[in-house]
Design a protein around this motif. Structure first.
Motif, PDB file in Angstrom:
ATOM      1  N   LYS A 109      31.464  42.784  41.774  1.00  0.00           N
ATOM      2  CA  LYS A 109      31.671  43.476  43.050  1.00  0.00           C
ATOM      3  C   LYS A 109      31.974  42.471  44.164  1.00  0.00           C
ATOM      4  CE  LYS A 109      30.096  47.443  43.865  1.00  0.00           C
ATOM      5  NZ  LYS A 109      29.281  48.563  44.317  1.00  0.00           N
ATOM      6  N   LEU A 110      31.351  41.294  44.083  1.00  0.00           N
ATOM      7  CA  LEU A 110      31.581  40.283  45.111  1.00  0.00           C
ATOM      8  C   LEU A 110      33.006  39.724  45.054  1.00  0.00           C
ATOM      9  CD1 LEU A 110      28.291  38.188  45.146  1.00  0.00           C
ATOM     10  CD2 LEU A 110      29.162  39.665  46.940  1.00  0.00           C
ATOM     11  N   ILE A 111      33.573  39.683  43.850  1.00  0.00           N
ATOM     12  CA  ILE A 111      34.918  39.095  43.752  1.00  0.00           C
ATOM     13  C   ILE A 111      36.025  40.125  43.981  1.00  0.00           C
ATOM     14  CG2 ILE A 111      34.225  37.175  42.273  1.00  0.00           C
ATOM     15  CD1 ILE A 111      35.304  38.796  39.898  1.00  0.00           C
ATOM     16  N   GLY A 112      35.615  41.344  44.348  1.00  0.00           N
ATOM     17  CA  GLY A 112      36.619  42.333  44.742  1.00  0.00           C
ATOM     18  C   GLY A 112      37.014  43.301  43.638  1.00  0.00           C
ATOM     19  N   ALA A 113      36.132  43.451  42.639  1.00  0.00           N
ATOM     20  CA  ALA A 113      36.436  44.415  41.574  1.00  0.00           C
ATOM     21  C   ALA A 113      36.122  45.822  42.075  1.00  0.00           C
ATOM     22  CB  ALA A 113      35.594  44.106  40.346  1.00  0.00           C
ATOM     23  N   THR A 114      36.991  46.762  41.721  1.00  0.00           N
ATOM     24  CA  THR A 114      36.721  48.153  42.091  1.00  0.00           C
ATOM     25  C   THR A 114      35.634  48.699  41.157  1.00  0.00           C
ATOM     26  OG1 THR A 114      38.417  48.872  40.562  1.00  0.00           O
ATOM     27  CG2 THR A 114      39.090  48.592  42.854  1.00  0.00           C
ATOM     28  N   TYR A 164      31.792  39.934  54.617  1.00  0.00           N
ATOM     29  CA  TYR A 164      32.329  40.521  53.380  1.00  0.00           C
ATOM     30  C   TYR A 164      31.842  41.956  53.160  1.00  0.00           C
ATOM     31  CZ  TYR A 164      28.160  38.660  50.764  1.00  0.00           C
ATOM     32  OH  TYR A 164      26.907  38.345  50.304  1.00  0.00           O
ATOM     33  N   PRO A 217      36.578  46.604  48.017  1.00  0.00           N
ATOM     34  CA  PRO A 217      37.066  45.619  47.034  1.00  0.00           C
ATOM     35  C   PRO A 217      38.329  44.903  47.506  1.00  0.00           C
ATOM     36  CG  PRO A 217      36.460  47.639  45.926  1.00  0.00           C
ATOM     37  CD  PRO A 217      36.376  47.911  47.402  1.00  0.00           C
ATOM     38  N   PHE A 218      39.199  45.615  48.214  1.00  0.00           N
ATOM     39  CA  PHE A 218      40.460  45.003  48.663  1.00  0.00           C
ATOM     40  C   PHE A 218      40.213  43.982  49.769  1.00  0.00           C
ATOM     41  CE2 PHE A 218      41.393  49.016  46.666  1.00  0.00           C
ATOM     42  CZ  PHE A 218      42.373  48.637  45.754  1.00  0.00           C
ATOM     43  N   ARG A 272      37.422  42.240  49.913  1.00  0.00           N
ATOM     44  CA  ARG A 272      36.768  41.101  49.238  1.00  0.00           C
ATOM     45  C   ARG A 272      37.752  40.236  48.456  1.00  0.00           C
ATOM     46  NH1 ARG A 272      31.058  43.903  47.431  1.00  0.00           N
ATOM     47  NH2 ARG A 272      30.317  44.216  49.564  1.00  0.00           N
ATOM     48  N   ARG A 273      38.905  40.805  48.135  1.00  0.00           N
ATOM     49  CA  ARG A 273      39.929  39.982  47.475  1.00  0.00           C
ATOM     50  C   ARG A 273      40.538  38.983  48.457  1.00  0.00           C
ATOM     51  NH1 ARG A 273      42.731  44.847  43.936  1.00  0.00           N
ATOM     52  NH2 ARG A 273      40.781  45.440  42.944  1.00  0.00           N
ATOM     53  N   MET A 305      33.862  33.798  48.314  1.00  0.00           N
ATOM     54  CA  MET A 305      32.442  33.574  48.616  1.00  0.00           C
ATOM     55  C   MET A 305      31.822  32.605  47.624  1.00  0.00           C
ATOM     56  SD  MET A 305      31.436  37.444  49.389  1.00  0.00           S
ATOM     57  CE  MET A 305      32.816  38.064  48.503  1.00  0.00           C
ATOM     58  N   LYS A 308      42.167  33.356  44.210  1.00  0.00           N
ATOM     59  CA  LYS A 308      42.859  34.552  44.717  1.00  0.00           C
ATOM     60  C   LYS A 308      43.454  34.303  46.108  1.00  0.00           C
ATOM     61  CE  LYS A 308      38.327  36.286  45.973  1.00  0.00           C
ATOM     62  NZ  LYS A 308      37.295  37.259  45.863  1.00  0.00           N
TER      63      LYS A 308
END
Lengths: 287, 219
Positions: free
Chosen positions: A206-211, B48, B74-75, B77-78, B82, B153
């Motif tokens: 979740k922290l790395i941007g996964a849906t 974040y 999520p978008f 956080r991309r 962190m 990313k």
């Protein structure tokens, strides 16, 4: 395509990574499937037995002794044309006398000097009409025919049979619903343990941007696979028990267990379904 | 790029931030300092969007904390990298997989994932450690994996919450030098730290000192 392949791979790898908790889930699912599998066999055979008893149900139609042979032939034809009737047997006074002798050991002509037994028909109804309501309606129609003296059937037998069939059906439905619910809860909880052991993956994802879908899918694939493997284990155990019963124990219990390959396919699908539902339920609280 | 507008967040008793008003521009290097409980981590979590202000708002480019929907997080956080004191690496996966997962989550193609991961691992000096698991690496190396995962990313900002907390002084200096190099390439970096000795190693960095959830000074 990349993402789908990745998620499937993650699901497979997750199964290998989970080791003990995954094995525990598979065993729990296998136990659930065995309960449901045998529950089904018992319910099916019990209902089959009831249906078998019901198939022996006949209706006797006694004809007036004054009826002529033309009238009897016409009535026979009428019976055979009725959609509700499966089988018609005509019993002439002579045949009835023979049956009397077979059953009671004495010739009725020797006792009374004449044959008082009337001509009659014994009819069997088609399976869907072998219920009290239909039988009563058909009996009323037949009773109104001018050649019919009396229509007889075992009304109490039908009443008792229907009562017990209703009870058995209700029990089967309740037991099935409870077993399925227990299976889903057990499966969900055991999969929850598997997920709990790897909750760090979820928070990192979740922290790395996964849906949520990206996080959820590998766990759902893993749960579905666990369900399928649990069902495979259950199928092997059930197959083994059936083999032992039919090969070594049949002489003791006088009972043959019969299941088709579709039954095992249904178990595999059910196990996968349980795993799918269980894992979806389980992952929800971690997202 | 990042703006705090009257942002107040007290997610639990004696922890949080009060009435924050400041902005951070593209490509800046910012140190957040202050004692434990001063609100440094809360501030980062607001960026974040792991936390949301009860009053005021936080803007990160087009994302507004007051309007953002759950499915948009999520978008965001991309675009935000962190790193944490405890690294938060997946222990059952190797270095390559730990970094690549970030790109899989952003739906990159396999070929691009491969080239980006190898490239970033070389940049952080871990090109020779791709097949090692995190527990086979030193603390400094693990933190560099975390940096690679955050950077792969190409985020607009890199947030680091006590990144040197588990590292010895020499490795801490190496890490800050790496973050400085990353910043020089254009990525904004925000580092929350207790370690004042690191601050002077980054010339031109802004310093935000926090105390009791409020900004004590900005230089």
């Amino acid at each position: 395509m990349t993402i789908l392949w990745f998620l499937f791979k993650e699901g497979f790898k997750g199964l290998l990574r989970s080791k003990y908790s995954g094995a525990f889930s598979i065993i729990i699912i296998a136990i659930s499937i065995i309960m449901i599998g045998f529950g089904y066999i018992i319910a099916r055979d019990t209902l089959f037995m009831v249906e078998n008893i019901r198939s022996q149900f006949d209706v006797d139609i006694f004809i007036l002794s004054t009826a002529g042979s033309d009238e009897i032939i016409a009535f026979d034809k009428k019976l055979r044309q009725m959609n509700e009737i499966e089988r018609v047997i005509y019993i002439s006074p002579e045949t009835a006398a023979k049956k009397f002798k077979q059953e009671f050991g004495e010739d009725i002509l020797d006792i009374l000097d004449y044959n008082p037994l009337p001509p009659s028909f014994t009819i069997s109804l088609k399976p869907i009409y072998r219920n009290l309501m239909s039988v009563e309606a058909i009996a009323n129609i037949l009773q109104r025919d001018s050649v019919v003296d009396e229509v007889k059937y075992r009304k109490n037998f039908l009443i008792i049979l229907e009562k017990y069939q209703r009870i058995i059906l209700a029990c089967v439905l309740i037991v099935f619903a409870v077993l399925t619910l227990i299976s889903i809860i057990l499966t969900s909880n055991s999969i929850k343990m598997t997920i709990f052991a790897r909750r760090d993956i979820i928070s990192t994802m979740k922290l790395i941007g996964a849906t949520n879908r990206f996080v959820k899918t590998p766990f759902v694939i893993e749960g579905t696979l666990e369900g399928g493997l649990g069902a495979l284990l259950a199928s092997l155990i059930i197959y083994g028990i059936i083999y032992v019963q039919n090969t070594y124990l049949q002489s003791f219990f006088d009972y043959t267990l019969n299941v088709s390959y579709q039954y095992y396919i249904a178990l595999l699908l059910l196990g996968s379904f349980l795993g799918w539902v269980g894992s979806r339920q389980a992952i929800r609280r971690f997202l | 790029m990042i703006s705090f507008i009257n942002a107040t967040c007290s997610f639990r008793k004696n922890a949080g931030v009060k009435n924050l008003n400041f902005s951070i521009d593209d490509g800046e290097f910012v140190f957040l300092t202050g004692p434990s409980g001063a609100g440094k981590s809360t501030l980062l979590r607001l960026i974040y969007m792991d936390l949301f202000p009860e009053k005021g708002k936080v803007l990160i480019r087009d994302y507004d904390s007051a309007k953002i929907k759950d499915r948009q997080i999520p978008f965001l956080r991309r675009k935000v990298g962190m790193i944490f004191q405890d690294f938060q690496l997946l222990k059952d996966r190797n270095v390559y997989q730990n970094v690549a997962i970030s790109l899989y989550a952003s739906h990159y193609k396999t070929r691009e994932i491969k080239s980006r991961v190898y490239d970033i691992l070389n940049q952080v000096g871990l090109g020779h450690r791709v097949h090692h698991k995190p527990l086979e690496l030193s603390g400094g190396e693990q933190q560099r994996v975390a940096i690679a995962r955050a950077l792969v990313k190409e985020p607009i900002v890199l947030l680091a919450d006590e990144p040197t907390g588990n590292l010895d002084p020499r490795v801490s200096i190496e890490l800050i030098n790496l973050l400085y190099k990353i910043n020089k390439k254009g990525t904004a970096v925000i580092v929350a730290t207790h370690n004042y000795s690191l601050i002077k190693r980054v010339p031109g960095a802004r310093l935000i000192q926090m105390n009791d959830g409020e900004i004590a000074s900005i230089t």
